[in-house]
Design a protein around this motif. Structure first.
Motif, mmCIF file in Angstrom:
data_model
loop_
_atom_site.group_PDB
_atom_site.id
_atom_site.type_symbol
_atom_site.label_atom_id
_atom_site.label_comp_id
_atom_site.label_asym_id
_atom_site.label_seq_id
_atom_site.Cartn_x
_atom_site.Cartn_y
_atom_site.Cartn_z
ATOM 1 N N ALA A 48 0.802 -1.225 0.000
ATOM 2 C CA ALA A 48 0.000 0.000 0.000
ATOM 3 C C ALA A 48 0.830 1.268 0.000
ATOM 4 O O ALA A 48 0.292 2.357 -0.199
ATOM 5 C CB ALA A 48 -0.939 0.005 1.214
ATOM 6 N N ASP A 49 2.144 1.148 0.208
ATOM 7 C CA ASP A 49 3.017 2.317 0.124
ATOM 8 C C ASP A 49 3.534 2.541 -1.297
ATOM 9 O O ASP A 49 4.205 3.528 -1.571
ATOM 10 C CB ASP A 49 4.193 2.187 1.089
ATOM 11 N N ASP A 50 3.216 1.632 -2.207
ATOM 12 C CA ASP A 50 3.505 1.800 -3.625
ATOM 13 C C ASP A 50 2.406 2.690 -4.224
ATOM 14 O O ASP A 50 1.255 2.617 -3.800
ATOM 15 C CB ASP A 50 3.483 0.419 -4.293
ATOM 16 N N PRO A 51 2.712 3.559 -5.193
ATOM 17 C CA PRO A 51 1.662 4.391 -5.793
ATOM 18 C C PRO A 51 0.480 3.579 -6.326
ATOM 19 O O PRO A 51 -0.680 3.995 -6.184
ATOM 20 C CB PRO A 51 2.395 5.128 -6.915
ATOM 21 N N GLY A 98 -0.437 0.566 -5.171
ATOM 22 C CA GLY A 98 -1.126 0.050 -3.993
ATOM 23 C C GLY A 98 -2.017 1.089 -3.354
ATOM 24 O O GLY A 98 -3.148 0.799 -2.937
ATOM 25 N N GLU A 99 -1.534 2.327 -3.278
ATOM 26 C CA GLU A 99 -2.342 3.410 -2.711
ATOM 27 C C GLU A 99 -3.597 3.635 -3.546
ATOM 28 O O GLU A 99 -4.691 3.868 -3.002
ATOM 29 C CB GLU A 99 -1.521 4.688 -2.638
ATOM 30 N N ALA A 100 -3.469 3.561 -4.867
ATOM 31 C CA ALA A 100 -4.631 3.733 -5.738
ATOM 32 C C ALA A 100 -5.633 2.599 -5.555
ATOM 33 O O ALA A 100 -6.852 2.826 -5.568
ATOM 34 C CB ALA A 100 -4.182 3.815 -7.196
ATOM 35 N N VAL A 101 -5.150 1.379 -5.367
ATOM 36 C CA VAL A 101 -6.049 0.245 -5.137
ATOM 37 C C VAL A 101 -6.781 0.415 -3.807
ATOM 38 O O VAL A 101 -7.984 0.154 -3.707
ATOM 39 C CB VAL A 101 -5.266 -1.081 -5.166
ATOM 40 N N LEU A 157 6.526 0.336 6.392
ATOM 41 C CA LEU A 157 6.386 1.464 7.316
ATOM 42 C C LEU A 157 4.950 1.969 7.242
ATOM 43 O O LEU A 157 4.620 2.810 6.394
ATOM 44 C CB LEU A 157 7.371 2.583 6.951
ATOM 45 N N PRO A 158 4.073 1.469 8.104
ATOM 46 C CA PRO A 158 2.653 1.838 8.023
ATOM 47 C C PRO A 158 2.384 3.331 8.073
ATOM 48 O O PRO A 158 1.384 3.795 7.510
ATOM 49 C CB PRO A 158 2.051 1.128 9.249
ATOM 50 N N ARG A 159 3.251 4.101 8.724
ATOM 51 C CA ARG A 159 3.007 5.546 8.826
ATOM 52 C C ARG A 159 3.030 6.229 7.463
ATOM 53 O O ARG A 159 2.532 7.358 7.328
ATOM 54 C CB ARG A 159 4.034 6.196 9.752
ATOM 55 N N ARG A 160 3.570 5.570 6.462
ATOM 56 C CA ARG A 160 3.621 6.157 5.122
ATOM 57 C C ARG A 160 2.308 5.982 4.350
ATOM 58 O O ARG A 160 2.161 6.519 3.259
ATOM 59 C CB ARG A 160 4.760 5.533 4.324
ATOM 60 N N VAL A 161 1.383 5.216 4.902
ATOM 61 C CA VAL A 161 0.106 4.968 4.219
ATOM 62 C C VAL A 161 -0.946 5.912 4.790
ATOM 63 O O VAL A 161 -1.221 5.888 5.994
ATOM 64 C CB VAL A 161 -0.347 3.503 4.412
ATOM 65 N N PRO A 162 -1.551 6.780 3.979
ATOM 66 C CA PRO A 162 -2.567 7.716 4.473
ATOM 67 C C PRO A 162 -3.749 6.974 5.098
ATOM 68 O O PRO A 162 -4.233 5.992 4.536
ATOM 69 C CB PRO A 162 -3.003 8.477 3.211
ATOM 70 N N ARG A 163 -4.187 7.430 6.271
ATOM 71 C CA ARG A 163 -5.341 6.816 6.939
ATOM 72 C C ARG A 163 -6.601 7.469 6.386
ATOM 73 O O ARG A 163 -7.070 8.488 6.871
ATOM 74 C CB ARG A 163 -5.233 7.009 8.453
ATOM 75 N N VAL A 208 -4.049 -0.819 8.504
ATOM 76 C CA VAL A 208 -2.711 -0.896 7.917
ATOM 77 C C VAL A 208 -1.832 -1.771 8.804
ATOM 78 O O VAL A 208 -1.682 -1.508 9.998
ATOM 79 C CB VAL A 208 -2.080 0.505 7.748
ATOM 80 N N LEU A 209 -1.253 -2.807 8.210
ATOM 81 C CA LEU A 209 -0.415 -3.750 8.943
ATOM 82 C C LEU A 209 1.029 -3.625 8.477
ATOM 83 O O LEU A 209 1.300 -3.468 7.278
ATOM 84 C CB LEU A 209 -0.896 -5.184 8.709
ATOM 85 N N ARG A 210 1.959 -3.704 9.425
ATOM 86 C CA ARG A 210 3.368 -3.673 9.054
ATOM 87 C C ARG A 210 3.752 -5.016 8.470
ATOM 88 O O ARG A 210 3.577 -6.065 9.089
ATOM 89 C CB ARG A 210 4.240 -3.404 10.285
#
Length: 206
Positions: free
Chosen positions: A11-14, A16-19, A36-42, A49-51
Motif C-alpha cells: 500500500a506504500d507503492d503508488p 497500492g495506494e490507488a487500489v 512502514l505503516p506511517r507512510r500509508v494515508p489513513r 494498515v499492517l506492518r
C-alpha cells in the motif's frame, strides 16, 4: 450482504495506494500492508494498515487471513538489471495464502511480455530484461500456485486521471503503451472480487 474484505499488499507503492482508495470508495473493508505503516494515508475507519514486508510470508499471513480477495499491488519494475521484487512478493503471498486458506489472488505484470512489434518489442525486452524476467517468474509462480489467480498485464502507469472505461481482454492483444494508474486500480479491484476464469492472464487497456 456481509461486507467484503480486500487485502492490498504494497500500500506504500503508488499503485497500492490507488487500489486502497478504489476499494474504500466501493465500501470494502481494506487491510493494507507496508514496511512502514506511517507512510500509508489513513483514509477511512475501514482501512487497517499492517506492518509487513512484501517478501515475508510470516508478515503477510495476518493480512491475508479471511480476505475475500488479495491484490499484489506492486508497480512492475521495468529495469535492465536483475531483480527479484515481484518474484519474492509472489512467493510470500502464495505461501501465506496457502497457510491460512485464502484463495483469490490478483497480480500485475506488463504488456511488454506480449509486445509483438518487430522493432520495439525486442528492443524493450533487451532494455528491460531484468524486470521482465522477474514478471515472467511471477506469472509462472501464480500459475502453479493452486490458488484462484489472475494476472493483469498493463502498460506503463501514469498519474493521468482515469478514464473509468478500462477494458480487460486477452493477453494476446496489443495493450496501450500507458495506462492511468486509477484505471489499473479499478481493474484490479474488479478482478479481486470476482471468481477467476480462463484465460488467467489478461491485458488492461483504456
Amino acid at each position: 450482504m456481509a461486507q467484503q474484505t480486500l487485502t492490498v499488499i504494497g500500500a506504500d507503492d503508488p499503485l497500492g495506494e490507488a487500489v486502497v482508495r478504489e476499494a474504500l470508495v466501493r465500501g470494502l473493508r481494506v487491510r493494507a500492508t507496508a514496511p512502514l505503516p506511517r507512510r500509508v494515508p489513513r483514509l477511512s475507519p475501514e482501512l487497517e494498515v499492517l506492518r509487513a514486508e512484501s517478501g515475508s510470508q510470516e508478515d503477510l499471513e495476518p493480512a491475508v487471513r479471511g480476505a475475500d480477495g488479495v491484490v499484489l499491488a506492486l508497480t512492475p519494475q521495468l529495469v535492465h538489471d536483475a531483480t527479484m521484487l515481484a518474484t519474492d512478493a509472489a512467493i510470500a503471498a502464495v505461501r501465506a495464502m496457502r497457510a491460512v486458506g485464502a484463495q483469490r489472488l490478483v497480480g500485475v505484470s506488463s504488456t511488454e511480455l506480449s509486445d509483438s512489434s518487430r522493432l520495439w518489442g525486442p528492443l524493450r525486452r533487451r532494455l528491460h530484461h531484468g524486470g521482465l524476467q522477474d514478471l515472467r517468474r511471477l506469472e509462472r509462480l501464480l500459475a502453479g500456485s493452486g490458488l484462484d489467480w489472475t494476472v493483469l498485464r498493463a502498460g506503463r502507469t501514469t498519474d493521468l486521471l482515469g478514464t473509468r472505461e478500462q477494458v480487460v481482454g486477452s493477453a494476446l492483444e496489443q495493450g496501450d503503451r500507458t495506462l492511468p494508474r486509477e484505471d489499473l486500480a479499478r481493474a484490479l479491484v474488479d478482478q479481486a472480487l470476482a471468481e477467476g476464469r480462463e484465460p488467467r492472464i489478461l491485458t488492461v487497456t483504456a
